[in-house]
Design an enzyme around this catalytic site. Structure first.
Site, PDB file in Angstrom:
ATOM      1  N   SER A  43      15.191  21.218 -16.721  1.00  0.00           N
ATOM      2  CA  SER A  43      14.011  22.036 -16.977  1.00  0.00           C
ATOM      3  C   SER A  43      14.452  23.319 -17.659  1.00  0.00           C
ATOM      4  O   SER A  43      15.560  23.806 -17.435  1.00  0.00           O
ATOM      5  CB  SER A  43      13.315  22.349 -15.651  1.00  0.00           C
TER       6      SER A  43
ATOM      7  N   LYS B  48      16.458  21.297 -11.543  1.00  0.00           N
ATOM      8  CA  LYS B  48      15.799  20.047 -11.903  1.00  0.00           C
ATOM      9  C   LYS B  48      16.706  19.027 -12.590  1.00  0.00           C
ATOM     10  O   LYS B  48      17.577  19.361 -13.382  1.00  0.00           O
ATOM     11  CB  LYS B  48      14.606  20.320 -12.835  1.00  0.00           C
TER      12      LYS B  48
ATOM     13  N   GLU C 164       9.540   8.201 -17.292  1.00  0.00           N
ATOM     14  CA  GLU C 164       8.179   8.713 -17.515  1.00  0.00           C
ATOM     15  C   GLU C 164       7.683   8.379 -18.918  1.00  0.00           C
ATOM     16  O   GLU C 164       6.522   8.021 -19.116  1.00  0.00           O
ATOM     17  CB  GLU C 164       8.152  10.229 -17.310  1.00  0.00           C
TER      18      GLU C 164
ATOM     19  N   HIS D   1       0.839  -1.227   0.000  1.00  0.00           N
ATOM     20  CA  HIS D   1       0.000   0.000   0.000  1.00  0.00           C
ATOM     21  C   HIS D   1       0.864   1.264   0.000  1.00  0.00           C
ATOM     22  O   HIS D   1       0.434   2.306   0.483  1.00  0.00           O
ATOM     23  CB  HIS D   1      -0.933   0.043   1.222  1.00  0.00           C
TER      24      HIS D   1
END
Ligand code: ARG
Length: 457
Positions: free
Chosen positions: A277, A283, A290, A156
């Site tokens: 970024s 970043k 992704e 979980h």
């Protein structure tokens, strides 16, 4: 070039309709398989005396010239042709004359396209399996490097029990081994020759389908000609196996994204597999993970497109089936690319073992071991479970971890507790005593790595 089927009509097709109907843009990638299939067909026609031996030889020579010219770039595929099959046949006739017109005896594009696709997908499955093996090898190396690095295992997404990073990584190796196996299994049904089914009903010529199949390295032939030309199960099965590959890569991607966040800080990706970024200078984004996660939906889409394309089709061939290629090719192309990038990305992972360990120290992930300690000293498990829960609750209220409680405090809960409890709830003990088959202890992880390395040999 005109239409090979001009006759009943003069073969003139409206320009828009013609473009719409043409599949050359996506089926030209099967040129090798189409030519090899035609060579086997000509050889069979010659061997059975359906055409003369010298005609068969002329056709085979002509085809072999087309193949080498296509490979060398001397011959370009005509993007105005209807499909790869008509392009090859028309080029052959242009080169060797009327003998070329005999190639299509006892054959239809319906059995021809089914054959080409099976042969082409076979080479693709081999490539995917090789890439899966490479990825598994890299995972095994990483798992070996971190076989004793303790991290929290989750259920979980709540800290559950301590595991090693190596053990966690090997879970993915097991999934990918099953993927290889699934593709091998699908290949049993892929490597069946439909050639000789002709349009749908077989043929009146004295052909030898087995001779032709064997020439192409196929040991089985389809036993019902209607099924032979209308079966696209193999596309769907492969796409389904590829969807599972993507499901596995996508779950792994999700973890890579989580682990490389500031919140987790469990891993660092190598710079060359991340991006920055345009506005936020701090970043370092896990774009590769992704994108793999994102492309998973695309492969599932290919699978659903194929299932939907097939479901309402009356037997036998229908032009809808031309749509099989773009979906199945896209699925293979996508998985191919994802595996390449994934292997590089996983190879560049550095684990932040200190952060993993300190995360493992929080969250009471040794509470099960505390209960097991009591159970092993004679307390029934359910009673030990409840008592351990009460101790955890006490710890939460007093802002302590289980190993920070004094023995005196433990004894307030039960007289059973002795000094040896601290060893029992030490995270390394928790990991190393989980030595059941497939468990997380170092020795078990080593066995898993050995097993996986052996499987991909
Ligand atoms: N381009 C076609 C396809 O991909 C080849 C088969 C055409 N057959 C036919 N009967 N029109 O399915």
């Amino acid at each position: 070039m005109g239409k090979i089927w001009a006759g009943r009509t003069d073969g003139t097709v409206n320009k828009i309709a013609d473009d719409f109907n043409s599949s050359i843009k996506f089926d030209s990638r099967m040129f090798k398989e189409d030519i090899k299939g035609s060579m086997a067909h000509a050889a069979m026609l010659g061997a059975k005396g359906i055409i003369s031996k010298s005609e068969a030889d002329d056709i085979i020579d002509g085809l072999s010239g087309i193949l080498s010219d296509l490979e060398s770039g001397k011959l370009q595929i005509d993007c105005l042709a209807e499909d790869i099959h008509t392009f090859v046949e028309q080029t052959l006739t242009k080169r060797i004359g009327d003998t070329g017109k005999k190639l299509h005896t006892a054959r239809s594009r319906n059995d021809q396209v089914a054959l080409d696709l099976r042969l082409y997908l076979n080479s693709q499955t081999e490539q995917i399996q090789d890439k899966l093996k490479k990825l598994i090898a890299v995972i095994c190396d990483k798992a070996c490097e971190y076989k004793s690095a303790v991290m929290p295992g989750y259920t979980h997404l709540q800290r559950a029990q301590p595991v090693t990073f190596g053990h966690h990584l090997m879970a993915y190796a097991m999934m990918l081994l099953r993927d290889i196996d699934r593709i091998t299994d699908a290949r049993k049904r892929l490597l069946v020759s439909p050639i000789g089914c002709c349009a749908l009903a077989g043929t009146t010529y004295d052909t030898d389908r087995i001779f032709e199949a064997e020439k192409l390295g196929l040991s089985k032939v389809s036993l019902n000609s209607i099924d032979g030309v209308s079966d696209r199960d193999f596309c769907i099965e492969l796409c389904s196996a590829l969807s599972l590959v993507m499901a596995h890569l996508s779950r792994f991607s999700e973890e890579i994204v989580l682990w490389s966040s500031w919140e987790f800080k469990f891993i660092e990706l190598s710079d060359d597999f991340t991006t920055g970024s345009s506005i936020m200078p701090q970043k370092k984004n896990p774009d590769m993970a992704e994108l793999v996660r994102g492309k998973t939906g695309r492969v599932y889409g290919d699978l659903v497109a194929l299932l939907t394309m097939l479901k309402g089709l009356p037997l036998a061939y229908n032009k809808d089936m031309q749509e099989d290629k773009e979906s199945v090719f896209d699925a293979f192309d996508t998985v191919n690319m994802c595996l390449d990038v994934f292997t590089g990305m996983v190879g560049g992972i550095t684990a932040n073992t200190e952060n993993m360990l300190s995360a493992a120290k929080g969250g009471f992930i040794n509470a099960t071991d505390l209960a097991d300690y009591l159970t092993k000293k004679g307390m029934p498990f359910r009673t030990a479970y409840k008592l351990s829960g009460e101790i955890v609750s006490h710890c939460i209220k007093s802002g302590k971890t289980l190993d920070e409680l004094t023995l005196k405090e433990y004894k307030n809960f039960s007289e059973i507790f002795e000094d040896d409890l601290y060893k029992a709830i030490d995270l390394n003990t928790c990991v190393n005593l989980r030595n059941s088959l497939g468990g997380t202890c170092v020795n078990s992880v080593e066995k898993q790595i050995e097993y996986a390395r052996n499987e991909i040999k």
